[in-house]
Scaffold this motif. Structure first.
Motif, PDB file in Angstrom:
ATOM      1  N   LEU A 234       0.841  -1.202   0.000  1.00 57.00           N
ATOM      2  CA  LEU A 234       0.000   0.000   0.000  1.00 57.00           C
ATOM      3  C   LEU A 234       0.879   1.256   0.000  1.00 57.00           C
ATOM      4  CD1 LEU A 234      -2.805  -0.997   2.544  1.00 57.00           C
ATOM      5  CD2 LEU A 234      -3.103  -0.545   0.119  1.00 57.00           C
ATOM      6  N   ASP A 235       1.902   1.241   0.839  1.00 60.04           N
ATOM      7  CA  ASP A 235       2.848   2.356   0.887  1.00 60.04           C
ATOM      8  C   ASP A 235       3.598   2.462  -0.437  1.00 60.04           C
ATOM      9  OD1 ASP A 235       4.333   4.449   1.887  1.00 60.04           O
ATOM     10  OD2 ASP A 235       5.811   3.138   2.831  1.00 60.04           O
ATOM     11  N   SER A 238       1.367   4.000  -3.127  1.00 61.33           N
ATOM     12  CA  SER A 238       1.124   5.424  -2.874  1.00 61.33           C
ATOM     13  C   SER A 238       2.318   6.273  -3.293  1.00 61.33           C
ATOM     14  CB  SER A 238       0.817   5.657  -1.390  1.00 61.33           C
ATOM     15  OG  SER A 238       1.965   5.412  -0.585  1.00 61.33           O
ATOM     16  N   ALA A 244       2.114  -0.530  -9.628  1.00 62.56           N
ATOM     17  CA  ALA A 244       0.972  -1.263  -9.077  1.00 62.56           C
ATOM     18  C   ALA A 244       0.979  -2.735  -9.493  1.00 62.56           C
ATOM     19  CB  ALA A 244      -0.334  -0.603  -9.506  1.00 62.56           C
ATOM     20  N   ASN A 318       1.287   5.692   7.032  1.00 61.22           N
ATOM     21  CA  ASN A 318       0.656   4.532   6.409  1.00 61.22           C
ATOM     22  C   ASN A 318       0.736   3.299   7.307  1.00 61.22           C
ATOM     23  OD1 ASN A 318      -0.007   6.015   4.193  1.00 61.22           O
ATOM     24  ND2 ASN A 318       1.682   5.293   2.927  1.00 61.22           N
ATOM     25  N   ALA A 397      -6.210  -4.194   1.000  1.00 63.74           N
ATOM     26  CA  ALA A 397      -5.788  -3.572  -0.258  1.00 63.74           C
ATOM     27  C   ALA A 397      -6.885  -2.666  -0.798  1.00 63.74           C
ATOM     28  CB  ALA A 397      -5.441  -4.641  -1.293  1.00 63.74           C
ATOM     29  N   SER A 400      -6.718   1.206  -0.562  1.00 58.50           N
ATOM     30  CA  SER A 400      -5.799   2.000  -1.387  1.00 58.50           C
ATOM     31  C   SER A 400      -6.577   3.020  -2.212  1.00 58.50           C
ATOM     32  CB  SER A 400      -4.995   1.081  -2.305  1.00 58.50           C
ATOM     33  OG  SER A 400      -4.225   1.827  -3.217  1.00 58.50           O
ATOM     34  N   SER A 401      -5.956   4.142  -2.472  1.00 57.56           N
ATOM     35  CA  SER A 401      -6.576   5.174  -3.306  1.00 57.56           C
ATOM     36  C   SER A 401      -6.418   4.876  -4.793  1.00 57.56           C
ATOM     37  CB  SER A 401      -5.958   6.545  -2.993  1.00 57.56           C
ATOM     38  OG  SER A 401      -4.542   6.510  -3.219  1.00 57.56           O
ATOM     39  N   ASP A 402      -5.585   3.875  -5.117  1.00 57.05           N
ATOM     40  CA  ASP A 402      -5.356   3.505  -6.516  1.00 57.05           C
ATOM     41  C   ASP A 402      -6.417   2.481  -6.936  1.00 57.05           C
ATOM     42  OD1 ASP A 402      -4.286   2.020  -8.847  1.00 57.05           O
ATOM     43  OD2 ASP A 402      -2.524   3.275  -8.533  1.00 57.05           O
ATOM     44  N   ARG A 406      -6.659  -1.715  -6.439  1.00 57.68           N
ATOM     45  CA  ARG A 406      -7.738  -2.324  -5.658  1.00 57.68           C
ATOM     46  C   ARG A 406      -8.444  -3.416  -6.463  1.00 57.68           C
ATOM     47  NH1 ARG A 406      -9.568   3.024  -4.751  1.00 57.68           N
ATOM     48  NH2 ARG A 406     -11.460   2.477  -5.934  1.00 57.68           N
TER      49      ARG A 406
END
Length: 429
Positions: A234-235, A238, A244, A318, A397, A400-402, A406
């Motif tokens: 996750l870190d 980001s 990814a 995070n 997971a 995550s903002s991605d 996700r």
């Protein structure tokens, strides 16, 4: 008093062996100093450890021995100080002079430990000290090469692991929805430490090997804590969204490592136990392993070492956020265990999978070996813990903002679960 009783009951030859071991460890410590052509070498260090052992034996029997032990320590400090001053006057680097002086005091301490009966501790101190002496150049290069951000991350990790963790209570009861839930703050915080630790190792490997390094982090990190790997990834995402696909592959490899570990426990600890080997677990867990490795190999191009520059080894924010999410998951798992009633054992396996599927797998195998569980029940518990671990990683997971990250983690995790379930059905048929 306990040490006195130990030595009083010990045969004469055991005392002699301790003296010999103290001298040998001192010799071992002095080997590097001799090779580095320092004033104090093999003989000096060996005699220091031997003298410390003799004084310790006397101190356990007489008051005079205590005085000699203290006096010996003072003399070692004085002698070390003299050597340090001589080195400085001779133009030697201050750090090198101090290292020899401190090493002499360590040799004295090793002799005390061995003579007092702390054999393993004494050997450990001697080996670690010698390792520090031998790796002088590598340690200096590592320290000099650290950036400000890397130094800050290392300090934060030290605070997480060695300051905050010991201060937390092992157990703490929390009332939720009318139920008293026993939580383990140290275990929860240990997950934060694991995320940070794996992040630092991942940073070092990825800095050296690029994208390929993530595969190493994913699998071997998964053997230690597959859930913590998610926090690291996750870190990772980001900081570098373009990585990814590698992060997804790392989580899949962590799942493969987790399933491999559970399978090894299920099969390895039932071989030769008097019970039938848990063959039932081989096909579903094997399917998860093969699917995870296959999808990881397909989703990321491991043939090239893609350069991936990370900004820092890990993010404190995070790591703490991951610990908070993990706490929420753990609370809901405990509630599920309390509400399931007759299915309490399976609920326990599910809840345990949130933290460590290995713990649930080991418990199931132990109960199976003892006859409390049949092969089917034990296999179901192991599979539930494995499924729980995969699901919780997908859920984490999902924070995550991605979006692509996700979706991929959730999709491939569902594929692993379907593959394992299909293999289980084929086994039953």
């Amino acid at each position: 008093m306990r040490l006195q009783l130990q030595l009083a009951d010990a045969p004469l030859d055991e005392t002699v062996v301790r003296l010999a071991l103290a001298a040998a460890l001192g010799m071992f410590l002095g080997l590097e100093r001799e090779w580095s052509q320092k004033p104090a070498g093999i003989r000096t260090f060996s005699l220091i450890s031997l003298l410390a052992a003799v004084f310790t034996l006397l101190a356990l029997e007489t008051t005079l021995g205590v005085a000699l032990l203290v006096l010996g320590g003072i003399l070692v400090i004085v002698q070390g100080s003299v050597l340090a001053v001589q080195g400085l006057l001779g133009g030697e680097d201050a750090g090198l002079s101090l290292t020899t002086s401190v090493s002499m005091l360590v040799a004295y301490g090793v002799g005390v430990l061995v003579a007092a009966g702390f054999i393993l501790e004494g050997v450990t101190v001697a080996v670690l000290s010698s390792l520090l002496l031998v790796l002088k150049r590598e340690l200096h290069e590592f320290a000099w090469g650290l950036s400000r951000e890397e130094m800050r991350a290392t300090t934060e990790f030290a605070i997480l692991a060695f300051v905050i963790y010991p201060l937390l209570p092992p157990e703490y009861d929390v009332e939720v929805a009318g139920l008293l839930l026993p939580l383990e703050p140290q275990i929860i915080w240990l997950m934060v430490v694991a995320v940070a630790g794996i992040g630092i190792v991942n940073y070092a490997i990825v800095s050296t090997y690029g994208g390929r390094g993530i595969a190493v982090t994913g699998f071997f990190g998964g053997l230690a804590s597959s859930t913590a790997v998610v926090g690291t990834m996750l870190d990772h995402v980001s900081q570098r969204p373009e990585a990814a696909s590698y992060a997804v592959a790392a989580i899949l490899l962590a799942n493969a490592a987790m399933a491999t570990r559970n399978l090894a426990i299920a099969v390895g600890f039932t071989i030769g136990s008097g019970s039938d080997v848990l063959i039932e677990a081989v096909i579903p867990l094997g399917a998860v392993i093969l699917l995870a490795v296959g999808v990881a190999a397909w989703t990321a191009d491991w043939r090239e070492s893609t350069p991936i520059d990370l900004e820092s080894p890990f993010s404190m924010q995070n790591a703490l956020a991951f610990g908070g999410v993990f706490l929420v998951v753990l609370v809901f798992g405990s509630l599920a265990e309390a509400w399931f009633g007759t299915l309490g054992f399976y609920a326990t396996a599910v809840a345990s999978g949130f933290v460590s599927s290995a713990g649930a797998t080991t418990s199931a195998v132990v109960l199976y070996r003892g006859g409390q569980l049949g092969p089917t029940e034990a296999t179901i518990a192991i599979l539930l813990a494995t499924v729980s671990s995969i699901v919780v990683k997908a859920a984490l997971a999902g924070t995550s903002s991605d979006r692509d990250f996700r979706v991929q983690v959730v999709t491939y995790s569902a594929l692993l679960l379907l593959g394992g379930a299909a293999a289980s059905v084929l086994l039953v048929i």
